[in-house]
Each structure stands twice: as C-alpha cells, then as structure tokens.
Design a protein around this motif. Structure first.
Motif, PDB file in Angstrom:
ATOM      1  N   SER A  72      32.887  41.083  32.263  1.00 23.14           N
ATOM      2  CA  SER A  72      34.037  41.214  30.976  1.00 23.14           C
ATOM      3  C   SER A  72      35.470  40.323  31.590  1.00 23.14           C
ATOM      4  CB  SER A  72      34.033  42.497  30.849  1.00 23.14           C
ATOM      5  OG  SER A  72      34.655  43.349  31.888  1.00 23.14           O
ATOM      6  N   CYS A  73      35.343  40.108  32.986  1.00 21.99           N
ATOM      7  CA  CYS A  73      36.788  39.299  33.448  1.00 21.99           C
ATOM      8  C   CYS A  73      36.928  38.084  32.752  1.00 21.99           C
ATOM      9  CB  CYS A  73      36.444  39.469  35.077  1.00 21.99           C
ATOM     10  SG  CYS A  73      37.931  38.585  35.639  1.00 21.99           S
ATOM     11  N   ALA A  74      38.232  37.653  32.441  1.00 23.49           N
ATOM     12  CA  ALA A  74      38.501  36.327  31.758  1.00 23.49           C
ATOM     13  C   ALA A  74      38.567  35.302  32.765  1.00 23.49           C
ATOM     14  CB  ALA A  74      39.635  36.481  30.945  1.00 23.49           C
ATOM     15  N   PHE A  75      38.831  35.751  34.080  1.00 20.96           N
ATOM     16  CA  PHE A  75      39.163  35.104  35.290  1.00 20.96           C
ATOM     17  C   PHE A  75      37.993  34.421  36.055  1.00 20.96           C
ATOM     18  CE2 PHE A  75      43.471  36.794  35.096  1.00 20.96           C
ATOM     19  CZ  PHE A  75      43.827  36.326  34.035  1.00 20.96           C
ATOM     20  N   CYS A  76      36.658  35.187  36.028  1.00 16.29           N
ATOM     21  CA  CYS A  76      35.755  34.888  36.636  1.00 16.29           C
ATOM     22  C   CYS A  76      34.798  33.660  35.991  1.00 16.29           C
ATOM     23  CB  CYS A  76      34.430  36.032  36.593  1.00 16.29           C
ATOM     24  SG  CYS A  76      34.970  37.356  37.753  1.00 16.29           S
ATOM     25  N   PRO A  77      34.341  33.020  36.961  1.00 15.88           N
ATOM     26  CA  PRO A  77      33.360  31.431  36.442  1.00 15.88           C
ATOM     27  C   PRO A  77      32.341  31.937  35.325  1.00 15.88           C
ATOM     28  CG  PRO A  77      33.377  31.833  38.832  1.00 15.88           C
ATOM     29  CD  PRO A  77      34.126  33.068  38.279  1.00 15.88           C
ATOM     30  N   GLN A  80      42.398  42.766  37.889  1.00 21.71           N
ATOM     31  CA  GLN A  80      41.613  43.046  39.213  1.00 21.71           C
ATOM     32  C   GLN A  80      41.462  41.656  39.837  1.00 21.71           C
ATOM     33  OE1 GLN A  80      37.932  44.798  39.742  1.00 21.71           O
ATOM     34  NE2 GLN A  80      38.902  46.379  41.235  1.00 21.71           N
ATOM     35  N   HIS A  81      41.148  40.668  39.015  1.00 18.39           N
ATOM     36  CA  HIS A  81      40.790  39.287  39.813  1.00 18.39           C
ATOM     37  C   HIS A  81      41.882  38.862  40.334  1.00 18.39           C
ATOM     38  CE1 HIS A  81      37.843  35.960  39.415  1.00 18.39           C
ATOM     39  NE2 HIS A  81      38.795  35.269  39.920  1.00 18.39           N
ATOM     40  N   PRO A  82      41.720  38.474  41.526  1.00 19.03           N
ATOM     41  CA  PRO A  82      42.977  37.781  42.244  1.00 19.03           C
ATOM     42  C   PRO A  82      43.841  36.584  41.497  1.00 19.03           C
ATOM     43  CG  PRO A  82      41.245  38.419  43.939  1.00 19.03           C
ATOM     44  CD  PRO A  82      40.720  38.415  42.485  1.00 19.03           C
ATOM     45  N   ASP A  85      36.151  34.051  43.254  1.00 20.98           N
ATOM     46  CA  ASP A  85      35.378  35.340  43.547  1.00 20.98           C
ATOM     47  C   ASP A  85      36.456  36.460  43.288  1.00 20.98           C
ATOM     48  OD1 ASP A  85      34.499  37.597  45.127  1.00 20.98           O
ATOM     49  OD2 ASP A  85      33.593  36.024  46.651  1.00 20.98           O
ATOM     50  N   HIS A  86      35.779  37.505  42.306  1.00 20.73           N
ATOM     51  CA  HIS A  86      36.556  38.565  42.028  1.00 20.73           C
ATOM     52  C   HIS A  86      36.977  39.356  42.768  1.00 20.73           C
ATOM     53  CE1 HIS A  86      37.583  40.979  38.175  1.00 20.73           C
ATOM     54  NE2 HIS A  86      37.356  42.148  39.191  1.00 20.73           N
ATOM     55  N   SER A  87      36.150  39.511  43.912  1.00 20.81           N
ATOM     56  CA  SER A  87      36.429  40.548  45.158  1.00 20.81           C
ATOM     57  C   SER A  87      37.297  40.019  46.389  1.00 20.81           C
ATOM     58  CB  SER A  87      35.171  41.025  45.655  1.00 20.81           C
ATOM     59  OG  SER A  87      34.678  39.996  46.229  1.00 20.81           O
TER      60      SER A  87
HETATM   61 ZN    ZN Z   1      37.031  38.217  37.778  1.00 18.95          ZN
END
Ligand code: ZN
Ligand code: ZN
Length: 342
Positions: free
Chosen positions: A42-47, A162-164, A111-113
């Motif tokens: 659900s993260c808009a910033f993840c590839p 949360q995504h850096p 990378d989300h983490s």
């Molecule tokens: Zn993300």
C-alpha cells in the motif's frame, strides 16, 4: 554545576542542567523494534506503486528504463501550491500572501526498510545530488525567497510516511528565524570582518572536545549551546553561503560523513527519531561572505515542556562534550548496512 550557554549566532540561551545529568545510554530508545518489510503493497513510494504518487518531477538514474534509486514527486498533501501567485495584501495589521510555494518529496531509495543510516554512501550521494539539483532549480524562480530541505525520521519526528524520504519546501518569504540568524551573522561580519561560522569551526577543531568526526571537507560537531541532547552541526570546511554551491567531491564526502554520523546515532542510541535540516542562505545571499551553510541534526530524544514552550529557553540534561565523546566511540563500519558503505 548547572550552566547557561548562549548559541553563538541564534543568541538563544540554554540551561545545561548537569544536576539532572543523564548518561547517553539512558536515552536509548527502549521500545520494541518491529522488523520493517522491504516492500509494502500500500506504500505509494515503493517500486511498482509509482502510479499511486502524483507525477514524477525528477529521478536518478534519469533513463526511465532503468530502476530508479532516488525519485522526486510533489507532496500529495502539499502545505503550499505552485498553482497560486504570491500576491500580497495588507488590511490594517493583517498581512497575507496567497499560499504560493513548492512542497516536494524526495524518496531516498526503493527499499522501504532502509533508512538513510542503512543506505550505502553512493545511495546517500545520489540523494544529495538530487537535493542540490532541486535546490538550484527552484532558486531560479524569482517568486521563491527561501528553500528548506529537511528530513523527518520516525513518528516522534513528525514522519507520516514510513518509507525513507526527505522533503523540500520553497516559500515566498524568508522565515523570521532565518532572517534573525542572517542579521546576527552580518553584524558579526561588520564588527569583526570575518565569517563567524568559519571562525567557530576553526576554534572547535582546535578545541576537539565537541568534535564527533572530521573528513577532508566536513566536520561534525555537537552544538556548544545545545538546546536538546545530541543536537549536531555538520559544517563544510570551505566557506560557502549556499548549499547550491557544493562541489562534486564535497557531495561524495558529505554523503560518507552524513551516513556515518546517522549510523552512529542508529547504533549508539537505538535508531532514534530525528530531524535534519539544511540551513542555507536564501538565493539572494548566495555569495554572502557573512553566512555559511550547514546541516543541523536534532535527534528527538526528549519532549519540550511548559518552561520550554513558555520561555523559548531549553533545559538540556546531556553535556554536549559527553555526547561527542559517546558518539566518537560508537563503531559503525561493520555494524550497519550489508551492501557496502565502508
Ligand atoms: Zn515503501
Ligand atoms: Zn564561512
């Protein structure tokens, strides 16, 4: 004994309350650390979710057929709008400007983490290159008077994603805090005939007690009149008023220095929430001999209470000299990151 110290250019006083002194170890986050996944559906910033974000302003590498390492998009919940014009009005004592400005999000990596402390030096250098490119590009807009580049890391530092990521806000006015610091720096320059920051950096390097690390082009130091524990400055050794003027080699060096410092906080203080800001002269002062850009890093280890809010004066329970010694001794080269950064 408690002591009052004055910041050399903001002129703000702080109380260093050694009676209540805390050891740095006492501030280590004691919350349970939940593992963060590398990808979140659900993260808009993840590839793969690029279409969830608004259009792309910039990316590295520029070739769209390659996977991106850094990406810039407009903030979906922008504080200011580039669609408006900075029209001013004054009615009695009520001054207004239409909400013109730019509010961009810089996604630090795919990378989300992996927060910045866990990236490689090369990744961080890419992020800094993007900062510089956006900074210089928006500085050309005559309606923009000041640009703030900053990072909120962790919920306690105001991060809602949360995504850096980092952010940039360009405003049609110079914030009064920045204006006041510019005045103080100009006053010093007029009185003494030198950049007060160059002078301070030289003295601190001689003194050593508050230095965390020093490289070819940068120095990381704990703030003498630190309002909160572990407040830190990163200064370029070369005199430059504007972050936009940072050189290619300086970018590479700053990436290593910033990443190393953030890794020391990550390891030493248990991944604390933090904010950092690049404090740079407004575009019209970019060649100023009296101002010197720097990065201000503020770990969010304590909360402001009534006295702080009411007086603007902070009580700090960790001696900056103790903080510096603690951070000098945190080894990070092996402890952080798995993909380089040595
Ligand atoms: Zn993300
Ligand atoms: Zn200087």
């Amino acid at each position: 004994m408690p002591e009052l110290r004055q910041n050399f250019f903001s002129k703000e006083w702080v109380i260093i309350a050694t009676e209540r002194a805390k050891r740095p170890e006492d501030l280590v986050a004691k919350r349970a650390v939940e593992p963060v996944p590398a990808f979140v559906e659900s993260c808009a910033f993840c590839p793969g979710n690029e279409d969830k974000a608004t259009h792309e302003i910039m990316r590295l590498p520029e070739n769209p057929s390659e996977a991106w390492s850094v990406r810039v998009v407009p903030n979906k919940f922008a504080a200011l709008s580039s669609e408006l014009q900075p029209t001013r009005s004054l009615q009695h004592l009520r001054r207004r400007i239409e909400g013109f400005g730019f509010h961009e999000v810089i996604v630090d990596g795919p990378d989300h983490s992996r927060s910045m402390a866990l990236l490689t030096d090369a990744n961080v250098a890419d992020v800094l290159r993007v900062y510089q490119e956006r900074y210089n590009s928006l500085s050309m807009d005559a309606r923009v008077n000041h640009i703030t580049i900053f990072k909120n890391h962790g919920a306690d530092a105001g991060a809602s994603q949360q995504h850096p990521h980092s952010q940039l806000i360009a405003t049609p006015v110079i914030p009064s805090q920045v204006r006041q610091r510019l005045f103080e720096a100009l006053r010093h320059y007029d009185d003494v005939g030198e950049c007060m920051f160059c002078h301070m950096v030289e003295r601190e390097i001689e003194d050593q007690t508050r230095i965390v690390l020093k490289s070819e082009h940068f120095v990381v130091m704990e703030v003498f009149a630190s309002a909160t524990p572990f407040a830190t400055y990163i200064f370029p050794l070369r005199h430059m008023a504007s972050f936009g003027d940072i050189g290619t080699r300086e970018v590479t060096d700053l990436a290593r220095v910033l990443r190393t410092f953030l890794a020391k906080l990550y390891v030493g203080l248990g991944n604390p929430a933090l904010n950092y800001t690049i404090r740079s002269a407004p575009a019209d002062y970019s060649a100023a001999r009296h101002f010197h850009w720097y990065v201000s890093v503020i770990p969010r280890l304590t909360r402001a209470a009534g006295f702080e809010l009411g007086s603007g004066m902070f009580i700090n329970t960790v001696l900056p000299e103790t903080a510096a010694e603690f951070l000098r001794n945190v080894a990070v080269d092996k402890a952080v990151g798995t993909s380089g950064g040595a």
